[in-house]
Design a protein around this motif. Structure first.
Motif, short mmCIF file in Angstrom:
data_model
loop_
_atom_site.label_atom_id
_atom_site.label_comp_id
_atom_site.label_asym_id
_atom_site.label_seq_id
_atom_site.Cartn_x
_atom_site.Cartn_y
_atom_site.Cartn_z
N SER A 102 2.26 4.69 0.75
CA SER A 102 2.20 5.65 1.85
C SER A 102 2.45 7.06 1.30
O SER A 102 3.02 7.20 0.21
N PRO A 103 2.08 8.10 2.04
CA PRO A 103 2.38 9.47 1.57
C PRO A 103 3.89 9.66 1.42
O PRO A 103 4.67 9.25 2.29
N GLU A 113 -3.01 0.42 -3.82
CA GLU A 113 -2.40 -0.89 -3.56
C GLU A 113 -1.73 -1.35 -4.85
O GLU A 113 -2.38 -1.48 -5.89
N ASP A 166 5.75 8.21 -0.90
CA ASP A 166 6.37 7.09 -1.61
C ASP A 166 6.42 7.36 -3.11
O ASP A 166 5.53 8.01 -3.68
N ALA A 219 -1.21 8.08 -2.50
CA ALA A 219 -1.26 7.45 -1.19
C ALA A 219 -2.55 6.65 -1.06
O ALA A 219 -3.62 7.12 -1.45
N GLY A 220 -2.45 5.44 -0.57
CA GLY A 220 -3.60 4.56 -0.41
C GLY A 220 -3.77 3.57 -1.55
O GLY A 220 -4.55 2.63 -1.44
N VAL A 277 0.87 -1.18 0.00
CA VAL A 277 0.00 0.00 0.00
C VAL A 277 0.90 1.22 0.00
O VAL A 277 1.83 1.34 0.80
#
Length: 133
Positions: free
Chosen positions: A85-86, A127, A88, A124-125, A83
């Motif tokens: 993340s902020p 998958e 990434d 972010a978020g 997943v």
């Protein structure tokens, strides 16, 4: 009929002496004909049906062989996902999850292909499915 020929009609009755020891040739068709069964004549539709049946039978056997050829005794590799993340990026995700000897650019291309990404934009978020290297 010519005097010196080897031709023998299949429709003429053969005069065979019961006591003679002449060798006879045996065929399944002549045996059935002696029993009084009619001769089978191939029609166009009958030949087509026979070819279709033969094609289906061969296809079943060949298909079974192909299935067995592609079966593997090894279990399917597990699907790994991550997943986002902020903060990434594809590069940071690839650096954390790739095998040690793999090239990061190739791993990023694998991530894009597995997830159907055309660019490098991820949010972010999200998958992401990771490739199996």
């Amino acid at each position: 009929m010519p005097k010196y020929t080897t031709y023998k009609s299949i429709y003429e009755a053969a005069d065979i002496n019961e006591n003679s020891r002449e060798s006879r040739t045996f065929s399944f068709a002549s045996f059935l004909h002696m029993l009084g069964m009619p001769k089978y004549r191939w029609t166009r539709s009958g030949a087509t049906r026979a070819r279709l049946l033969l094609f289906v039978v061969i296809g079943l056997f060949a298909g079974t062989g192909v299935v067995h050829a592609f079966q593997s005794s090894e279990p399917a590799p597990e699907v790994r996902s991550v997943v986002v993340s902020p903060g990434d990026t594809l590069w940071s995700i690839a650096e954390r999850n790739k095998p040690e000897d793999a090239d990061t650019r190739i791993f990023i291309a694998g991530i894009k292909q597995k997830n159907g990404l055309s660019g490098s934009e991820i949010y972010a978020g999200d998958e992401l499915i990771l490739p199996n290297f």
